[in-house]
Design a protein around this motif. Structure first.
Motif, short mmCIF file in Angstrom:
data_model
loop_
_atom_site.label_atom_id
_atom_site.label_comp_id
_atom_site.label_asym_id
_atom_site.label_seq_id
_atom_site.Cartn_x
_atom_site.Cartn_y
_atom_site.Cartn_z
N THR A 50 43.16 -84.73 -16.01
CA THR A 50 43.27 -85.66 -17.14
C THR A 50 42.43 -85.23 -18.34
OG1 THR A 50 43.50 -87.42 -15.50
CG2 THR A 50 43.13 -88.09 -17.78
N THR A 51 41.20 -84.78 -18.09
CA THR A 51 40.29 -84.44 -19.19
C THR A 51 40.83 -83.28 -20.02
OG1 THR A 51 38.42 -85.17 -17.83
CG2 THR A 51 37.92 -83.86 -19.78
N ALA A 52 41.30 -82.24 -19.35
CA ALA A 52 41.85 -81.09 -20.07
C ALA A 52 43.10 -81.48 -20.86
CB ALA A 52 42.17 -79.97 -19.09
N LEU A 54 43.82 -84.43 -22.02
CA LEU A 54 43.40 -85.26 -23.16
C LEU A 54 42.88 -84.41 -24.31
CD1 LEU A 54 41.60 -88.25 -21.40
CD2 LEU A 54 43.57 -88.41 -22.92
N GLY A 55 42.13 -83.36 -23.98
CA GLY A 55 41.62 -82.47 -25.01
C GLY A 55 42.74 -81.84 -25.82
N THR A 175 33.37 -85.67 -27.96
CA THR A 175 34.60 -86.46 -27.86
C THR A 175 35.49 -86.27 -29.08
OG1 THR A 175 33.57 -88.13 -26.46
CG2 THR A 175 35.53 -88.79 -27.66
N ALA A 272 39.16 -91.66 -20.37
CA ALA A 272 38.37 -90.77 -21.22
C ALA A 272 36.96 -91.32 -21.39
CB ALA A 272 39.06 -90.60 -22.57
N ALA A 275 34.92 -91.02 -18.16
CA ALA A 275 34.45 -89.66 -17.90
C ALA A 275 33.10 -89.41 -18.56
CB ALA A 275 35.47 -88.65 -18.42
N VAL A 276 32.82 -90.15 -19.63
CA VAL A 276 31.55 -89.99 -20.35
C VAL A 276 30.51 -91.00 -19.86
CG1 VAL A 276 30.45 -90.03 -22.62
CG2 VAL A 276 32.77 -89.15 -22.38
N SER A 281 33.67 -96.36 -14.44
CA SER A 281 34.54 -95.62 -13.52
C SER A 281 35.29 -96.55 -12.57
CB SER A 281 33.73 -94.60 -12.72
OG SER A 281 32.68 -95.24 -12.00
#
Length: 326
Positions: A50-52, A54-55, A175, A272, A275-276, A281
């Motif tokens: 998901t993180t990749a 989203l980037g 972010t 997102a 994740a930070v 979570s």
């Protein structure tokens, strides 16, 4: 087989249907996600990256935001943007002051879900409605400024500024870098804008699938009910605020009504943010479902309400013109 046409019939279908497919996979085959060979595979990367994703998505999204804007666009877009963000700030302050548990306010709604749903406008619906209702190009172009709402940055800023969460400065920097990078590339080269802007829609189903793979359908009913209420709240609360601001800036209220939505990409914001900030979570999965439900509710209600309201405005203008002639 007209698969895409069938998916497009559903509001936010390109996000929602893959999300539900991912949720089915997670619910009925949960053990697969713990297999070492799955984690190191392309399939594992697709379903859990998901993180990749989203980037990449925010780089493409950023490329569509233009630096240049006329005075009218700044006034119109700025007022609607300020209305969305300001309302979200106010609601977050009230949540902080009134509710002791910000992760379980009512029917499982969290501060994260509420802020994410309230602070991001569905640009496709806004621009389509403004074009369909014959508004001038500057009204449509106002979304170029409103699109700054996109992504987790303002959700994080609101949660942090109101004391609902704390984020290190570096978290804000890292972010927003993909969005800013996309903005720079898109404004430096029109061809680069055209190239990257296509990726915005391409990423959406893959994001939906990966987000869904973090959701257990056991919580779907509860999240769906609270998500419907969340969507209704977005339409009513931001609708009133934005219509008033539209009037104040010389409009007729139609633009404000058309902006009272939740963007499809807002469904990606809870994960997102989580994740930070790990305190979210536990509620990120349910917040994703709730925001997705709000996307659908606003996508159905706002076009109907805006079209009805625009007809009333035109009828009132026609009556005023007739009175002047008489």
């Amino acid at each position: 087989m007209k698969l895409k046409a069938a998916i497009d019939k559903f509001p936010a279908g390109m996000m929602l249907i893959p999300l539900l497919l991912g949720a089915v996979i997670r619910t009925f085959f949960p053990n697969v996600f713990d297999m070492p060979e799955f984690k190191s595979s392309f399939t594992g990367g697709l379903l859990t990256g998901t993180t990749a994703l989203l980037g990449g998505f925010y780089i493409c999204l950023g490329s569509t935001i233009r630096f240049n804007a006329t005075g009218y666009i700044l006034k119109k877009g700025g007022s609607l943007w300020l209305g969305k963000i300001g309302t979200s700030f106010l609601i977050a302050f009230l949540i902080k002051a009134i509710f002791p548990d910000q992760n379980n306010l009512f029917l499982g709604l969290s501060a994260l879900a509420i802020v994410a749903a309230f602070s991001d406008t569905n640009g496709a619906i806004y621009m389509a409605l403004m074009g369909q209702l014959g508004k001038k190009q500057e009204d449509i172009a106002a979304y170029s400024l409103m699109s700054l709402e996109s992504g987790p940055f303002f959700t994080m800023l609101i949660l942090g500024a109101t004391g609902l969460a704390s984020f290190p400065v570096t978290a804000f920097v890292f972010t927003i870098i993909p969005l800013v990078l996309g903005m720079i590339l898109g404004n430096l080269d029109e061809k680069m804008r055209e190239f990257l802007s296509v990726g915005e829609s391409l990423f959406i189903p893959f994001l939906g699938l990966a987000i869904g793979c973090g959701i257990n359908l056991g919580n779907l009913f509860k999240a769906g009910l609270s998500g419907i209420l969340l969507g209704l709240a977005v339409v009513v609360v931001t609708g009133i605020v934005l219509v008033i601001l539209d009037f104040v800036t010389g409009g007729d209220g139609v633009g404000g009504m058309a902006a009272a939505t939740t963007a499809g990409n807002a469904a990606a914001v809870p994960l997102a943010v989580a994740a930070v900030q790990p305190i979210y979570s536990e509620v990120a999965a349910s917040a994703t479902l709730q925001v997705s439900a709000a996307v659908i509710v606003t996508a159905v209600l706002v076009p109907i309400m805006t079209t009805w309201y625009a007809k009333r405005v035109e009828k009132r203008k026609a009556q005023s013109a007739n009175n002047v002639v008489a």
